[in-house]
Motif scaffolding. Structure first.
Motif, short mmCIF file in Angstrom:
data_model
loop_
_atom_site.label_atom_id
_atom_site.label_comp_id
_atom_site.label_asym_id
_atom_site.label_seq_id
_atom_site.Cartn_x
_atom_site.Cartn_y
_atom_site.Cartn_z
N SER A 140 0.82 -1.21 0.00
CA SER A 140 0.00 0.00 0.00
C SER A 140 0.86 1.27 0.00
O SER A 140 1.72 1.43 0.88
CB SER A 140 -0.87 -0.03 1.26
N SER A 141 0.67 2.16 -0.98
CA SER A 141 1.45 3.41 -1.10
C SER A 141 2.96 3.17 -1.02
O SER A 141 3.70 4.06 -0.60
CB SER A 141 1.06 4.42 -0.01
N ASN A 142 3.40 1.98 -1.39
CA ASN A 142 4.82 1.61 -1.33
C ASN A 142 5.41 1.77 0.08
O ASN A 142 6.59 2.05 0.25
CB ASN A 142 5.64 2.44 -2.34
N ILE A 143 4.56 1.57 1.10
CA ILE A 143 5.06 1.79 2.47
C ILE A 143 6.00 0.66 2.94
O ILE A 143 6.83 0.87 3.82
CB ILE A 143 3.93 1.98 3.52
N ARG A 176 10.26 2.22 10.00
CA ARG A 176 10.87 2.98 8.89
C ARG A 176 9.98 4.17 8.51
O ARG A 176 10.46 5.25 8.18
CB ARG A 176 11.15 2.06 7.70
N MET A 177 8.66 3.95 8.59
CA MET A 177 7.73 5.06 8.30
C MET A 177 7.90 6.15 9.35
O MET A 177 7.94 7.35 9.04
CB MET A 177 6.28 4.57 8.33
N GLU A 178 8.01 5.72 10.61
CA GLU A 178 8.16 6.69 11.69
C GLU A 178 9.44 7.51 11.49
O GLU A 178 9.47 8.73 11.66
CB GLU A 178 8.21 5.98 13.05
N HIS A 225 7.80 15.19 12.03
CA HIS A 225 6.53 14.62 12.50
C HIS A 225 6.78 13.35 13.29
O HIS A 225 7.92 12.92 13.44
CB HIS A 225 5.61 14.36 11.30
N ASP A 226 5.70 12.74 13.79
CA ASP A 226 5.88 11.45 14.48
C ASP A 226 4.68 10.55 14.20
O ASP A 226 3.77 10.93 13.47
CB ASP A 226 6.08 11.66 15.99
N MET A 227 4.70 9.36 14.79
CA MET A 227 3.58 8.43 14.58
C MET A 227 2.82 8.21 15.87
O MET A 227 2.15 7.18 16.02
CB MET A 227 4.11 7.10 14.07
N ASP A 228 2.96 9.15 16.79
CA ASP A 228 2.32 8.94 18.10
C ASP A 228 0.81 8.88 17.99
O ASP A 228 0.16 8.22 18.81
CB ASP A 228 2.75 10.04 19.08
N ASP A 229 0.26 9.53 16.97
CA ASP A 229 -1.20 9.52 16.81
C ASP A 229 -1.64 8.61 15.68
O ASP A 229 -2.56 8.94 14.95
CB ASP A 229 -1.69 10.95 16.54
N LEU A 263 -6.39 3.40 13.18
CA LEU A 263 -6.85 2.15 12.57
C LEU A 263 -6.29 1.96 11.16
O LEU A 263 -5.83 0.88 10.80
CB LEU A 263 -8.38 2.17 12.55
N GLU A 264 -6.32 3.02 10.34
CA GLU A 264 -5.89 2.89 8.94
C GLU A 264 -4.44 2.40 8.83
O GLU A 264 -4.15 1.47 8.08
CB GLU A 264 -6.08 4.24 8.22
N ILE A 265 -3.55 2.99 9.60
CA ILE A 265 -2.14 2.61 9.49
C ILE A 265 -1.92 1.21 10.07
O ILE A 265 -1.12 0.42 9.55
CB ILE A 265 -1.22 3.67 10.13
N GLY A 266 -2.69 0.88 11.11
CA GLY A 266 -2.62 -0.48 11.65
C GLY A 266 -3.08 -1.49 10.61
O GLY A 266 -2.46 -2.55 10.42
N LEU A 267 -4.17 -1.14 9.91
CA LEU A 267 -4.70 -2.06 8.90
C LEU A 267 -3.75 -2.21 7.72
O LEU A 267 -3.45 -3.32 7.29
CB LEU A 267 -6.06 -1.58 8.39
N VAL A 268 -3.26 -1.09 7.17
CA VAL A 268 -2.44 -1.23 5.95
C VAL A 268 -1.14 -1.98 6.24
O VAL A 268 -0.70 -2.77 5.41
CB VAL A 268 -2.15 0.10 5.20
N SER A 269 -0.54 -1.75 7.40
CA SER A 269 0.70 -2.48 7.70
C SER A 269 0.41 -3.96 7.92
O SER A 269 1.18 -4.83 7.50
CB SER A 269 1.41 -1.87 8.91
N THR A 270 -0.74 -4.26 8.51
CA THR A 270 -1.13 -5.66 8.72
C THR A 270 -1.43 -6.33 7.37
O THR A 270 -1.04 -7.49 7.13
CB THR A 270 -2.35 -5.72 9.66
N ILE A 271 -2.10 -5.59 6.49
CA ILE A 271 -2.40 -6.14 5.15
C ILE A 271 -1.08 -6.36 4.40
O ILE A 271 -0.87 -7.40 3.77
CB ILE A 271 -3.33 -5.20 4.36
#
Ligand SMILES: Cc1cc2nc3c(=O)[nH]c(=O)nc-3n(C[C@H](O)[C@H](O)[C@H](O)COP(=O)(O)O)c2cc1C
Length: 259
Positions: free
Chosen positions: A54-57, A99-101, A109-113, A116-124
């Motif tokens: 997803s989005s080359n993440i 790596r995204m963080e 920026h950070d990933m503290d917030d 669901l979306e980021i949890g889902l795409v990384s899991t997918i």
């Protein structure tokens, strides 16, 4: 460019090696002592990392586990699954936001917030790599078994594998040379799972009755205990009460906020 008759053959084709591989696929839980080489694991994973992302993440990491003590510990936390202790190689497919963080931090920026979306795409992402690895391994003759039992206790799995924050193991995979050839578990009739253009009404009761019977016959043939309403009963037994109730908080502790 294909010639006209080649194009005609191609457009009429309904089978291929990949389709045959999938038709014959079955989970294998017993492995021989033959070694699986590092080169083979590398080849499998290199191919698997060509899975779409997803989005080359590329928000995944895989931990290759051979160490006996680690496999033993993983066997216990996955519910005393014998094959996890006995597999020559265990691959832990992880969702990995590190790596995204890091990229975000470089830009202030950070990933503290995260949500669901980021949890889902990384899991997918991790799941697509896992299935691709499964098929790549199968093409070498290696057989596998996915292990969702790692989500019994993501904190304990993180301890065993020394996973840093923002990494959690989505599922594992036992991989080895097969020492059994189990019969395939029947699937539901495609009428239940495929719809055309829009979701079509189905005869849920009759079709599930038929599947219950098929699955009961499968387990009876294997000498395994079951009930006449095999699938619906099994699903009710497993899912009537909430499962892995602590999971949301445990994943939050790992740095994934499934809000
Ligand atoms: C995400 C995932 C997690 C799974 N976890 C386990 C597991 O922990 N233990 C196990 O024995 N099988 C596990 N399985 C295998 C399933 O039980 C199996 O795929 C299913 O019963 C269908 O059987 P088949 O793969 O032989 O067709 C898992 C499968 C998936 C896709």
């Amino acid at each position: 460019m294909p010639k006209d008759n080649e194009t005609a053959n191609q457009t009429a084709r309904t089978t291929s090696e990949t389709i045959e591989t999938l038709h014959n696929r079955v989970s294998v839980r017993k492995y021989s002592d033959d070694p699986v080489s590092d080169a083979q694991i590398d080849a499998v994973l290199q191919a698997a990392f060509r899975a779409p992302t997803s989005s080359n993440i590329q928000a995944y990491s895989v931990v290759v586990v051979r160490d006996e003590a680690a496999r033993q510990a993983l066997s216990v936390t996955t519910g005393n699954q014998k094959h996890v202790a006995e597999t020559p190689v265990f691959l832990a497919f992880c969702a990995d936001l590190r790596r995204m963080e890091h990229a975000l931090q470089r830009h202030g920026h950070d990933m503290d917030d995260n949500s669901l979306e980021i949890g889902l795409v990384s899991t997918i992402d991790a799941s697509l790599v896992g299935m691709a690895a499964y098929l790549a391994a199968d093409s070498l003759g290696l057989k596998g078994l996915m292990i969702g039992g790692v989500r019994n206790d993501p904190i304990e799995v993180a301890r065993i594998l020394k996973l840093p924050k923002r990494v959690y193991c989505v599922f594992g995979m036992c991989l080895g040379w097969p020492a059994e050839a189990p019969p395939q578990k029947p699937r539901m009739d495609m009428g239940l799972t495929v719809h055309h253009e829009t979701y079509e009404p189905d005869g849920l009761d009759a079709d599930l009755d038929a599947y219950d019977k098929d699955l009961a016959a499968h387990y009876t043939g294997l000498g395994k205990p079951t009930t006449p309403d095999s699938w619906t009963n099994d699903i009710d037994q497993k899912f009537a009460s909430p499962r892995r109730d602590a999971l949301r908080q445990q994943l939050k502790d790992r740095g994934f906020d499934f809000r």
